[in-house]
Structures are given as structure tokens and as C-alpha cells.
Enzyme design. Structure first.
Site, mmCIF file in Angstrom:
data_model
loop_
_atom_site.group_PDB
_atom_site.id
_atom_site.type_symbol
_atom_site.label_atom_id
_atom_site.label_comp_id
_atom_site.label_asym_id
_atom_site.label_seq_id
_atom_site.Cartn_x
_atom_site.Cartn_y
_atom_site.Cartn_z
ATOM 1 N N PRO A 105 0.827 -1.205 0.000
ATOM 2 C CA PRO A 105 0.000 0.000 0.000
ATOM 3 C C PRO A 105 0.865 1.260 0.000
ATOM 4 C CG PRO A 105 -0.359 -1.302 2.027
ATOM 5 C CD PRO A 105 0.627 -2.053 1.187
ATOM 6 N N GLY A 107 1.939 5.131 0.796
ATOM 7 C CA GLY A 107 1.756 6.178 1.802
ATOM 8 C C GLY A 107 1.236 5.687 3.136
ATOM 9 N N GLY A 109 3.470 3.889 5.524
ATOM 10 C CA GLY A 109 4.562 3.495 6.419
ATOM 11 C C GLY A 109 5.338 2.276 5.982
ATOM 12 N N LEU A 110 5.032 1.740 4.786
ATOM 13 C CA LEU A 110 5.756 0.549 4.324
ATOM 14 C C LEU A 110 6.842 0.899 3.305
ATOM 15 C CD1 LEU A 110 2.944 -2.173 4.061
ATOM 16 C CD2 LEU A 110 4.414 -1.603 5.991
ATOM 17 N N GLY A 111 7.169 2.163 3.200
ATOM 18 C CA GLY A 111 8.322 2.552 2.377
ATOM 19 C C GLY A 111 8.073 2.511 0.885
ATOM 20 N N SER A 112 6.831 2.805 0.470
ATOM 21 C CA SER A 112 6.511 2.691 -0.960
ATOM 22 C C SER A 112 7.300 3.687 -1.805
ATOM 23 C CB SER A 112 5.007 2.870 -1.188
ATOM 24 O OG SER A 112 4.579 4.120 -0.684
ATOM 25 N N SER A 113 7.546 4.896 -1.289
ATOM 26 C CA SER A 113 8.226 5.889 -2.136
ATOM 27 C C SER A 113 9.687 5.502 -2.366
ATOM 28 C CB SER A 113 8.114 7.291 -1.541
ATOM 29 O OG SER A 113 8.714 7.348 -0.276
ATOM 30 N N ALA A 114 10.371 5.006 -1.334
ATOM 31 C CA ALA A 114 11.763 4.581 -1.525
ATOM 32 C C ALA A 114 11.827 3.343 -2.418
ATOM 33 C CB ALA A 114 12.423 4.292 -0.180
ATOM 34 N N ASP A 159 14.123 4.081 5.118
ATOM 35 C CA ASP A 159 13.419 3.546 3.942
ATOM 36 C C ASP A 159 14.393 3.271 2.806
ATOM 37 O OD1 ASP A 159 11.381 4.327 5.588
ATOM 38 O OD2 ASP A 159 10.108 5.073 3.971
HETATM 39 O O1 PMV Z 1 7.501 7.382 7.357
HETATM 40 P P1 PMV Z 1 7.330 6.134 8.168
HETATM 41 O O2 PMV Z 1 5.911 5.842 8.508
HETATM 42 O O3 PMV Z 1 8.033 4.972 7.584
HETATM 43 O O4 PMV Z 1 8.038 6.408 9.608
HETATM 44 C C1 PMV Z 1 9.321 6.879 9.702
HETATM 45 C C2 PMV Z 1 9.962 6.458 11.000
HETATM 46 C C3 PMV Z 1 10.163 7.570 12.010
HETATM 47 O O5 PMV Z 1 11.019 7.028 13.010
HETATM 48 C C4 PMV Z 1 8.838 7.959 12.650
HETATM 49 C C5 PMV Z 1 10.798 8.823 11.404
HETATM 50 C C6 PMV Z 1 12.196 8.617 10.871
HETATM 51 O O6 PMV Z 1 12.612 9.467 10.050
HETATM 52 O O7 PMV Z 1 12.904 7.694 11.284
#
Ligand code: PMV
Length: 320
Positions: A105, A107, A109-114, A159
């Protein structure tokens, strides 16, 4: 909308990521434990006769895959700007078309953009050099860092490290960059669910910063607790002590709740997973929405059934 149609394309993959332990605390120097996923983004690139440079992003979870967005050079939205940065690194390629299939999915938190940036950069490197790039190809690293700068501003680099190198690793902020240390584990069975739309990472990080500033000593105690959890989790992972690991996930989720980044939906998804037999569950990433994951060494069917019954998208991964 149909899926990719490219003929004999160059290819590249970027891993999605899961922060197993230590998100937010990692911003203050506490190590985090991160896993690159076998899911992520798959890119195919081919040359075009014209000067056009087009990127098409497809959602691979539907059949046939669904076009999410198409961008070209010169547009000004974040995806187009990131695409432009990646292209700059491979400027010897003039006319080019890249199609990306995303099977995580976006946006949340699973790093889709990277993952997307890594897949694109690898496919373009493959096209430019007529061979797959080395895993640590500096051109790919630079292109992904530039794209992540557009997507996330000053991101911690978690990410990017996961999308390029995969595996399970300890990540520590080290000045402007991050230090990655590979960890050994095997047969770690997890279920992941998106319980709510993702929130802005920058907003969540700011929220935690304000709390820690307000609370002083007790805020530092909270960071100390997460540091201890991460140390114990490393030992539990190495020993494949799933019972301990589940406890530590629950404790880390509680600490994230105390930091103010859990939500009713994320707490609910964790409770449901534990009641359905998971040994532990926690939110992952910035919180405020997004994903939770559960530890399911004896099978994830009941957890997935319960999550699906609540209308949440869910899938399993095995980290080896
Ligand atoms: O953007 P996310 O949902 O993968 O979260 C990043 C992780 C944090 O520790 C909250 C921020 C960071 O830059 O490490």
C-alpha cells in the site's frame, strides 16, 4: 486500465520496509530494527525515440493492475519532481519510459516511495549500462536519496537502506546519515494490515518532539524503555524466541501509544490480532494511521480473517 506493455525492458526492484522496533525513538539516537520486504516496487524501463520521459505507476494488488498515476518531465507534483531527480542521475538516457508495479500500500509506512525510487533507478541503470547494477551502485544510491529528499524532506534514511539492501538490520542515525548492521534471523512469520490511511510522518515526528520537550525526564525514560526493548528484541530475533519477541512488540506498541502516535484503529487492529492468536502486535512507522503488524509463527489465517472482517487490507510476509 491494463498493466505494463513494454517489450524487452530493463528491470529493477526496490523493497518495501517494515520497522519492527524503535520508530520515533530512532530520531533521538536509539537504534531501530528494520526489515526489507520481498514485496515492494518492480520497474521496467525502455528507451523512447522521442525526448519524452514518462513514469507510470500501477497498483499490482488488482488484476489486471490499475494505473494509479502517470507523470512526465516538467510537472510539479512531488512524484514528478522525484522522477525528475532520478532522471538527472541518468541524464545520458534521453527519451525513456518506466512502468512500476507497486505491491505494497502507498503512503502507509511501508516505504513505498523509496521502493519506487529504487526500482526506477535500478531499471534506468540497467538500461544505461546494459547490465543489472551492483547492489551498492552509487548512482542508484544518489538517485534514491534525491527522490526521498523530495518525498520526505530530511528523512532518517531507514526507507532508503531497506529499499536498496533489504534484509533485517539494525539502523542507527549517525549524523546526517544512518548506519546499517545486518542481523540474523530466520522464519519470522508476520501478518501486516493497513488499518487506516497513513498520516504525515513530519507531523507525527513533530508531535513526539513536543511531548518529549514537555515531559523532560519521563520522556527520556520512554526513550530508555524503547532502547531496552530494541536490545532485547535483537537477542530474541537471533534466538528465534517468538514468545519474547511478541511481548516486546506489545511493549513497544504501548510506548508508541504513550508517545501519542497510536490511534483507536491501530490499537483495535492490534487487539484483534492478539485475540486471534498472534503472539504480539504493534503499529509500524510514523503512526497516526497506516499499518500494524502481528507475529504469527503458527499461521496467520485467523488474524487475516478477523482483519478482513473489519474491512482492512492485509497480507503475510516471512522474513528469512
Ligand atoms: O515514514 P514512516 O511511517 O516509515 O516512519 C518513519 C519512521 C520515524 O522514526 C517515525 C521517522 C524517521 O525518520 O525515522
Amino acid at each position: 486500465m491494463s498493466g505494463p506493455t513494454l517489450k524487452t525492458p530493463s528491470q529493477g526492484f526496490g523493497s518495501g520496509k517494515l520497522i519492527l522496533f524503535g520508530e520515533h525513538a530512532v530520531v533521538y539516537g536509539v537504534p531501530a530494527i528494520v526489515a526489507g520486504l520481498s514485496r515492494g516496487a518492480y520497474a521496467k524501463a525502455r528507451r523512447l525515440g522521442s525526448h519524452m520521459a514518462r513514469l507510470s505507476l500501477f497498483d499490482a494488488s488488482t488484476s489486471p493492475s490499475r494505473l494509479l498515476v502517470r507523470v512526465e518531465r516538467g510537472q510539479s507534483d512531488p512524484l514528478a519532481l522525484a522522477w525528475h531527480k532520478i532522471l538527472l542521475e541518468f541524464s545520458e538516457l534521453d527519451g525513456v519510459e518506466v512502468e512500476v508495479q507497486l505491491d505494497i500500500p502507498a503512503g502507509s509506512g511501508l516505504g513505498s516511495s523509496a521502493a519506487l525510487a529504487t526500482a526506477c533507478a535500478r531499471a534506468l541503470s540497467h538500461l544505461a549500462h546494459e547490465r543489472q547494477p551492483a547492489i551498492d551502485d552509487p548512482r542508484v544510491e544518489r538517485a534514491v536519496a534525491q527522490a526521498e529528499g523530495i518525498f520526505h524532506g530530511s528523512a532518517s534514511g531507514i526507507d532508503q537502506a531497506a529499499s536498496i539492501y533489504g534484509g533485517v538490520f539494525r539502523f542507527e542515525r549517525d549524523g546526517g546519515t544512518g548506519r546499517r548492521t545486518n542481523l540474523t534471523t530466520s522464519g519470522l512469520h508476520l501478518a501486516i494490515c493497513q488499518a487506516a490511511p497513513g498520516a504525515s510522518t513530519a507531523t507525527q515526528v513533530q508531535r513526539v518532539r513536543e511531548l518529549l520537550t514537555r515531559r523532560g525526564g519521563s520522556g527520556q525514560q520512554l526513550l530508555g524503555l524503547v532502547r531496552e526493548v530494541v536490545q532485547e528484541a535483537e537477542l530474541a530475533l537471533a534466538a528465534r524466541d517468538w514468545s519474547a519477541l511478541g511481548d516486546l512488540m506489545n511493549i513497544n506498541h504501548g510506548a508508541l501509544g504513550a508517545m501519542g502516535v497510536s490511534t483507536q484503529a491501530l490499537d483495535h487492529a492490534c487487539h484483534i490480532a492478539r485475540e486471534a492468536g498472534a503472539l504480539g502486535a504493534k503499529l509500524t512507522g510514523a503512526g497516526g494511521g497506516g499499518c500494524v503488524f502481528a507475529l504469527t509463527p503458527s499461521g496467520a489465517d485467523d488474524v487475516l480473517d478477523q482483519w478482513h472482517a473489519h474491512g482492512w487490507e492485509a497480507f503475510t510476509v516471512t522474513l528469512s
